[in-house]
Design a protein around this motif. Structure first.
Motif, PDB file in Angstrom:
ATOM      1  N   CYS A  97       0.838  -1.199   0.000  1.00 57.17           N
ATOM      2  CA  CYS A  97       0.000   0.000   0.000  1.00 57.17           C
ATOM      3  C   CYS A  97       0.873   1.250   0.000  1.00 57.17           C
ATOM      4  N   SER A  98       1.875   1.270   0.874  1.00 57.64           N
ATOM      5  CA  SER A  98       2.777   2.423   0.922  1.00 57.64           C
ATOM      6  C   SER A  98       3.534   2.583  -0.387  1.00 57.64           C
ATOM      7  N   ASP A  99       3.998   1.482  -0.948  1.00 58.11           N
ATOM      8  CA  ASP A  99       4.726   1.544  -2.224  1.00 58.11           C
ATOM      9  C   ASP A  99       3.849   2.134  -3.320  1.00 58.11           C
ATOM     10  N   ARG A 100       2.602   1.713  -3.347  1.00 55.92           N
ATOM     11  CA  ARG A 100       1.698   2.193  -4.392  1.00 55.92           C
ATOM     12  C   ARG A 100       1.405   3.679  -4.224  1.00 55.92           C
ATOM     13  N   LEU A 101       1.208   4.104  -2.987  1.00 49.71           N
ATOM     14  CA  LEU A 101       0.989   5.530  -2.735  1.00 49.71           C
ATOM     15  C   LEU A 101       2.171   6.353  -3.226  1.00 49.71           C
ATOM     16  N   ARG A 102       3.359   5.920  -2.891  1.00 56.67           N
ATOM     17  CA  ARG A 102       4.551   6.660  -3.306  1.00 56.67           C
ATOM     18  C   ARG A 102       4.710   6.669  -4.825  1.00 56.67           C
ATOM     19  N   ALA A 103       4.288   5.597  -5.461  1.00 56.91           N
ATOM     20  CA  ALA A 103       4.403   5.507  -6.918  1.00 56.91           C
ATOM     21  C   ALA A 103       3.545   6.547  -7.622  1.00 56.91           C
ATOM     22  N   VAL A 104       2.447   6.971  -6.959  1.00 58.19           N
ATOM     23  CA  VAL A 104       1.572   7.977  -7.570  1.00 58.19           C
ATOM     24  C   VAL A 104       1.768   9.357  -6.936  1.00 58.19           C
ATOM     25  N   GLY A 105       2.871   9.527  -6.209  1.00 60.86           N
ATOM     26  CA  GLY A 105       3.230  10.849  -5.704  1.00 60.86           C
ATOM     27  C   GLY A 105       2.741  11.194  -4.317  1.00 60.86           C
ATOM     28  N   ILE A 106       2.179  10.231  -3.594  1.00 62.08           N
ATOM     29  CA  ILE A 106       1.742  10.466  -2.213  1.00 62.08           C
ATOM     30  C   ILE A 106       2.858  10.016  -1.278  1.00 62.08           C
ATOM     31  N   ARG A 107       3.332  10.914  -0.429  1.00 63.48           N
ATOM     32  CA  ARG A 107       4.406  10.551   0.497  1.00 63.48           C
ATOM     33  C   ARG A 107       3.855   9.798   1.696  1.00 63.48           C
ATOM     34  N   THR A 108       4.681   8.932   2.257  1.00 63.11           N
ATOM     35  CA  THR A 108       4.250   8.133   3.401  1.00 63.11           C
ATOM     36  C   THR A 108       5.312   8.180   4.501  1.00 63.11           C
ATOM     37  N   ALA A 109       4.866   7.935   5.726  1.00 65.46           N
ATOM     38  CA  ALA A 109       5.779   7.927   6.869  1.00 65.46           C
ATOM     39  C   ALA A 109       5.242   6.995   7.938  1.00 65.46           C
ATOM     40  N   ILE A 110       6.151   6.470   8.738  1.00 66.55           N
ATOM     41  CA  ILE A 110       5.773   5.730   9.937  1.00 66.55           C
ATOM     42  C   ILE A 110       5.771   6.708  11.098  1.00 66.55           C
ATOM     43  N   LEU A 111       4.725   6.658  11.917  1.00 65.35           N
ATOM     44  CA  LEU A 111       4.634   7.468  13.134  1.00 65.35           C
ATOM     45  C   LEU A 111       4.365   6.488  14.268  1.00 65.35           C
ATOM     46  N   SER A 112       5.386   6.235  15.096  1.00 63.97           N
ATOM     47  CA  SER A 112       5.317   5.117  16.025  1.00 63.97           C
ATOM     48  C   SER A 112       5.743   5.487  17.431  1.00 63.97           C
ATOM     49  N   ASP A 113       5.006   4.956  18.407  1.00 61.31           N
ATOM     50  CA  ASP A 113       5.455   4.991  19.794  1.00 61.31           C
ATOM     51  C   ASP A 113       6.307   3.749  19.987  1.00 61.31           C
ATOM     52  N   GLN A 114       7.617   3.934  19.879  1.00 60.60           N
ATOM     53  CA  GLN A 114       8.531   2.802  19.953  1.00 60.60           C
ATOM     54  C   GLN A 114       9.806   3.228  20.670  1.00 60.60           C
ATOM     55  N   THR A 115      10.696   2.274  20.837  1.00 59.07           N
ATOM     56  CA  THR A 115      11.991   2.519  21.473  1.00 59.07           C
ATOM     57  C   THR A 115      13.071   2.307  20.427  1.00 59.07           C
ATOM     58  N   HIS A 116      14.315   2.214  20.868  1.00 59.30           N
ATOM     59  CA  HIS A 116      15.386   1.934  19.910  1.00 59.30           C
ATOM     60  C   HIS A 116      15.243   0.535  19.317  1.00 59.30           C
ATOM     61  N   TRP A 117      14.306  -0.257  19.872  1.00 60.11           N
ATOM     62  CA  TRP A 117      14.015  -1.561  19.275  1.00 60.11           C
ATOM     63  C   TRP A 117      13.559  -1.420  17.827  1.00 60.11           C
ATOM     64  N   LEU A 118      12.922  -0.303  17.480  1.00 59.70           N
ATOM     65  CA  LEU A 118      12.409  -0.137  16.122  1.00 59.70           C
ATOM     66  C   LEU A 118      13.531  -0.214  15.096  1.00 59.70           C
ATOM     67  N   HIS A 119      14.678   0.371  15.418  1.00 55.59           N
ATOM     68  CA  HIS A 119      15.822   0.313  14.507  1.00 55.59           C
ATOM     69  C   HIS A 119      16.299  -1.126  14.342  1.00 55.59           C
ATOM     70  N   GLU A 120      16.343  -1.863  15.429  1.00 51.91           N
ATOM     71  CA  GLU A 120      16.784  -3.250  15.365  1.00 51.91           C
ATOM     72  C   GLU A 120      15.782  -4.112  14.595  1.00 51.91           C
ATOM     73  N   LEU A 121      14.506  -3.831  14.782  1.00 46.61           N
ATOM     74  CA  LEU A 121      13.489  -4.534  14.007  1.00 46.61           C
ATOM     75  C   LEU A 121      13.630  -4.237  12.520  1.00 46.61           C
ATOM     76  N   ASP A 122      13.950  -2.997  12.203  1.00 43.00           N
ATOM     77  CA  ASP A 122      14.119  -2.621  10.795  1.00 43.00           C
ATOM     78  C   ASP A 122      15.312  -3.342  10.176  1.00 43.00           C
TER      79      ASP A 122
END
Length: 208
Positions: A97-122
């Motif tokens: 879904c995010s890829d398709r939005l970006r393909a048609v010019g809609i920007r996307t972002a993650i907005l998350s309540d997370q810790t430094h674990w998010l980087h490790e998960l990524d």
């Protein structure tokens, strides 16, 4: 058919982009030790904020210490990470879904309540490349309980609230976004989500 009613779409991570691994992981820890999963999950979420871990004002050690006191479960950092991380499984249709939005010019972002674990998960799951930006409460010193976190994300993305969509599985977070003029989607499951996106951003559903 219109592309989208918004210029930017914000996605929550746990519970939207991926299965909610923190809640499921805590439940696993509780069941393995014969504790009430609901009580342990409730303690874990409370301590995540009270210890300051989710906003970067407290450490992982602070969280684990306070979690042990609140839940009665003494868990090592390695066991906590192993149990919680394996429960965060990315939903491919959300990345599509995010890829398709970006393909048609809609920007996307993650907005998350997370810790430094998010980087490790990524590092393990490789999801951030499907988004233009990632906003993590741990690095900004504020959470989605605060309107200021949304305002910061809107400012950094250069978009007015009225031209943005926010998707989250927590209705309280959606309510904060809506109070600022953002369009909110309360994620409760794939089919309802796809119906909401079909209404707001039909181009995001092509090829999914």
């Amino acid at each position: 058919m219109s592309v989208c009613t918004a210029d930017v779409v914000f996605f929550d991570f746990g519970g939207v982009v991926a299965e909610e691994g923190f809640m499921a992981g805590l439940a696993d820890l509780a069941e393995a030790r014969g504790h009430d999963p609901k009580a342990v999950v409730r303690a874990g979420f409370g301590v995540m904020w009270s210890s300051g871990f989710v906003t970067g004002t407290g450490t992982e050690a602070d969280f684990l210490r306070d979690f042990a006191a609140a839940s009665g479960l003494a868990v090592s950092a390695a066991e906590m990470r192993r149990t919680v991380f394996r429960r965060f499984t990315v939903r491919p249709f959300m990345l599509a879904c995010s890829d398709r939005l970006r393909a048609v010019g809609i920007r996307t972002a993650i907005l998350s309540d997370q810790t430094h674990w998010l980087h490790e998960l990524d590092e393990a799951l490789a999801f951030s490349g499907h988004f233009d930006m990632v906003f993590n409460s741990f690095h900004h010193g504020m959470s989605k309980k605060e309107a200021a976190f949304f305002e910061l994300a809107l400012d950094r993305m250069g978009v007015a609230a009225a031209r943005s969509v926010f998707i989250d599985d927590n209705p309280a977070n959606v309510a904060v976004a809506v109070s600022l003029g953002m369009t909110g989607i309360h994620y409760t499951g794939r089919e309802r989500f796809l119906a909401d996106m079909a209404r707001l951003c039909p181009a995001a559903l092509e090829d999914i």
